[in-house]
Design a protein around this motif. Structure first.
Motif, mmCIF file in Angstrom:
data_model
loop_
_atom_site.group_PDB
_atom_site.id
_atom_site.type_symbol
_atom_site.label_atom_id
_atom_site.label_comp_id
_atom_site.label_asym_id
_atom_site.label_seq_id
_atom_site.Cartn_x
_atom_site.Cartn_y
_atom_site.Cartn_z
ATOM 1 N N MET A 1 0.851 -1.193 0.000
ATOM 2 C CA MET A 1 0.000 0.000 0.000
ATOM 3 C C MET A 1 0.890 1.247 0.000
ATOM 4 N N ASP A 2 0.680 2.158 -0.941
ATOM 5 C CA ASP A 2 1.536 3.331 -1.110
ATOM 6 C C ASP A 2 1.348 4.311 0.042
ATOM 7 N N THR A 3 2.445 4.725 0.651
ATOM 8 C CA THR A 3 2.408 5.677 1.755
ATOM 9 C C THR A 3 3.425 6.781 1.524
ATOM 10 N N LEU A 4 3.201 7.934 2.182
ATOM 11 C CA LEU A 4 4.144 9.055 2.057
ATOM 12 C C LEU A 4 5.424 8.811 2.827
ATOM 13 N N LYS A 5 5.316 8.088 3.943
ATOM 14 C CA LYS A 5 6.475 7.836 4.800
ATOM 15 C C LYS A 5 6.676 6.330 4.944
ATOM 16 N N SER A 6 7.815 5.955 5.476
ATOM 17 C CA SER A 6 8.103 4.544 5.708
ATOM 18 C C SER A 6 7.292 4.021 6.891
ATOM 19 N N LEU A 7 6.916 2.753 6.816
ATOM 20 C CA LEU A 7 6.198 2.128 7.920
ATOM 21 C C LEU A 7 7.118 1.953 9.120
ATOM 22 N N ASP A 8 6.558 2.125 10.318
ATOM 23 C CA ASP A 8 7.300 1.939 11.559
ATOM 24 C C ASP A 8 6.812 0.643 12.211
ATOM 25 N N HIS A 11 4.568 0.526 15.306
ATOM 26 C CA HIS A 11 3.148 0.869 15.232
ATOM 27 C C HIS A 11 2.267 -0.371 15.151
ATOM 28 N N ASN A 12 2.846 -1.516 14.767
ATOM 29 C CA ASN A 12 2.078 -2.760 14.798
ATOM 30 C C ASN A 12 1.705 -3.132 16.222
ATOM 31 N N ASP A 13 2.615 -2.885 17.149
ATOM 32 C CA ASP A 13 2.334 -3.189 18.553
ATOM 33 C C ASP A 13 1.213 -2.291 19.090
ATOM 34 N N ILE A 14 1.235 -1.020 18.688
ATOM 35 C CA ILE A 14 0.167 -0.109 19.129
ATOM 36 C C ILE A 14 -1.177 -0.581 18.585
ATOM 37 N N VAL A 26 -9.758 3.000 13.346
ATOM 38 C CA VAL A 26 -8.984 4.204 13.671
ATOM 39 C C VAL A 26 -9.326 5.283 12.644
ATOM 40 N N THR A 27 -9.343 6.526 13.124
ATOM 41 C CA THR A 27 -9.745 7.668 12.309
ATOM 42 C C THR A 27 -8.674 8.740 12.382
ATOM 43 N N ALA A 28 -8.127 9.136 11.226
ATOM 44 C CA ALA A 28 -7.196 10.266 11.149
ATOM 45 C C ALA A 28 -8.006 11.486 10.733
ATOM 46 N N SER A 29 -8.428 12.264 11.709
ATOM 47 C CA SER A 29 -9.440 13.293 11.496
ATOM 48 C C SER A 29 -8.818 14.639 11.162
ATOM 49 N N LYS A 40 -12.233 9.319 6.761
ATOM 50 C CA LYS A 40 -12.687 7.948 6.700
ATOM 51 C C LYS A 40 -12.166 7.236 7.952
ATOM 52 N N SER A 41 -12.769 6.124 8.278
ATOM 53 C CA SER A 41 -12.245 5.285 9.354
ATOM 54 C C SER A 41 -11.729 3.985 8.741
ATOM 55 N N HIS A 42 -10.715 3.400 9.397
ATOM 56 C CA HIS A 42 -10.028 2.244 8.828
ATOM 57 C C HIS A 42 -9.915 1.145 9.878
ATOM 58 N N PRO A 43 -9.906 -0.117 9.462
ATOM 59 C CA PRO A 43 -9.673 -1.202 10.417
ATOM 60 C C PRO A 43 -8.393 -0.967 11.212
ATOM 61 N N VAL A 44 -8.423 -1.318 12.483
ATOM 62 C CA VAL A 44 -7.338 -0.958 13.389
ATOM 63 C C VAL A 44 -6.003 -1.557 12.949
ATOM 64 N N GLU A 45 -6.028 -2.696 12.245
ATOM 65 C CA GLU A 45 -4.763 -3.296 11.824
ATOM 66 C C GLU A 45 -4.034 -2.455 10.777
ATOM 67 N N LEU A 46 -4.732 -1.471 10.194
ATOM 68 C CA LEU A 46 -4.098 -0.577 9.226
ATOM 69 C C LEU A 46 -3.507 0.681 9.882
#
Length: 456
Positions: A1-8, A11-14, A26-29, A40-46
């Motif tokens: 999945m294309d992202t602006l930054k690298s995955l950390d 954050h999987n643990d969170i 989870v919602t990035a409002s 939009k809201s997304h499944p927490v695993e994302l």
């Protein structure tokens, strides 16, 4: 999945910890121009992908300014993990405040949160940090009781004449809702210190402790969303509309701005000495210059702090029955004078700006107010003498804009506007607000025909 930054990977643990507590989404409002939450809201695993920036939006038309263009560049929501909050009224959702970024890796020019952060950084570069406390007034009503003349009955006590302001029994009548609201507020990071009935029938106010400016903007945005949700649990509705009915008091949202030495939240720049005013010299020279900047840019500020056509139906000297409205209309300041735009209160080291209402986007309003105050300090702008009389009756004092159109024109002409906001933002915002004013002004209503059709 294309992202602006690298995955950390952390954050999987969170995400797992959230899922273990029952969070499913989870919602990035981000917020629109009037401060309403959008996302939009997304499944927490994302969550890791969301934090890295994969949620894209076409924000302009949806955002409330400009014309939506099907081929315009998308923007990406980058949430602030420090704002992560499991919503207490629905623990399936976790909420975060987000900034909007372009695919070029630049802040989106019309992102309100980014606009505020630039001014906060500007203050920090000058050795200051700013705090904000807000006093939001709102109306509570039962949707089924709403009618063309008012909100209908809410409390068992009924209307108190001449005003229900501070009426204890009126507060107790809606204690179940208010108590639920206060308890939920605390879970989202806002601790109340006062609640009670205000001047309008069905009008209330909850006051909470101040925070750093960005944190308060984030929390108040969530507070507005929260209040609507909590009210629904009680079969009620809440409105922060500035002037819902001509015969009722308007709802304000006084901004209390504090200024401190950067990194020293106990060192107020505005006050000298104790927390109670014993004399005029307890307010520092910086405080007077800060006020001077606010007064200098007052007419332009109202385009942001009072952003609706309806806002200016609150900013009048009197209600329809002839009684004093308590809303400021004059560009003046006073030590404890609620008829002025600016009040220097006796019980706190903060400058109270009284004209804003709760329809304002707190990020945009906070940015512009802070910039105006800093301009006052930088240029040592003298605010002139304090006003101790009823300011609305002094013809020689300049008045705040009477309409949204006046405010927008002042906004365009003020040099500070062009320092705080991008030219694209100014162009889109002023065009949108002119359109709102014209849509309100051009229709001919029944009252006009009743008054003029036969007579003329």
């Amino acid at each position: 999945m294309d992202t602006l930054k690298s995955l950390d990977p952390a954050h999987n643990d969170i995400a797992k910890d959230l899922a273990d507590t029952g969070v499913r989404y989870v919602t990035a409002s981000w917020v629109d121009i009037l401060g309403r939450s959008r996302a939009k809201s997304h499944p927490v695993e994302l969550l890791p992908e969301l934090l890295a920036g994969f949620a894209r939006y076409t924000p302009r038309g949806i955002n409330g300014i400009g014309v939506m263009n099907p081929v315009e560049e998308e923007v990406t929501a980058i949430p602030d993990l420090d704002t992560l909050t499991v919503l207490p009224w629905d623990t399936r959702f976790a909420w975060m405040a987000a900034d909007m970024w372009s695919d070029r890796g630049e802040p989106f020019p019309s992102c309100p949160r980014s606009i505020l952060k630039r001014q906060i950084q500007r203050a920090a570069d000058q050795g200051y940090q700013c705090t904000l406390g807000i006093e939001p007034e709102f109306y509570v009503y039962r949707p089924e009781n709403l009618h063309s003349g008012g909100f209908g009955d809410l409390t068992a006590t009924g209307a108190i004449e001449p005003s229900p302001a501070y009426d204890v029994e009126t507060t107790y009548d809606v204690a179940d809702f208010l108590d639920d609201a206060v308890a939920t507020m605390e879970k989202i990071g806002l601790k109340a210190f006062a609640l009670g009935a205000e001047g309008g029938v069905n009008q209330f106010e909850i006051d909470f402790y101040y925070k750093d400016l960005l944190e308060m903007a984030d929390r108040v945005t969530l507070f507005r969303l929260m209040m609507h949700q909590v009210a629904k649990r009680h079969g009620l509705a809440v409105s922060f509309m500035p002037k819902p009915f001509a015969n009722l008091w308007g709802s304000g949202a006084h901004f209390n701005l504090g200024l401190y030495e950067y990194g020293k939240p106990e060192e107020s720049v505005l006050r000298i000495g104790g927390s109670s005013v014993a004399g005029e010299d307890e307010w520092s020279k910086e405080s007077k210059y800060f006020v001077g900047g606010l007064l200098k840019h007052a007419r332009a500020l109202t385009a942001i702090t009072n952003p609706l056509v309806n806002s200016y139906k609150r900013l009048t000297p009197r209600l329809v029955d002839g009684s004093v409205s308590w809303a400021p209309i004059k560009i003046a300041y006073g030590p404890n004078n609620r008829s002025c735009m600016i009040r220097l209160p006796e019980n706190r080291p903060a400058i109270e700006v009284r004209n804003p209402d709760a329809s304002a986007n707190v990020y945009l309003a906070g940015a512009f107010l802070l910039a105006a105050g800093l301009d006052g300090i930088a240029n040592e702008i003298d605010p002139g003498p304090e006003m101790t009389e009823l300011a609305s009756e002094r013809d020689e004092i300049e008045r705040l804009p009477r309409t949204l159109l006046e405010a927008v024109e002042a906004f365009e002409e003020d040099e500070l506007t062009h320092e705080v906001f991008s030219e694209d933002f100014i162009k889109d915002y002023t065009a949108t607000k002119r359109d709102e004013w014209e849509k309100d002004h051009l229709p001919v209503g029944d009252a006009e025909r009743t008054d003029h059709l036969v007579y003329f």
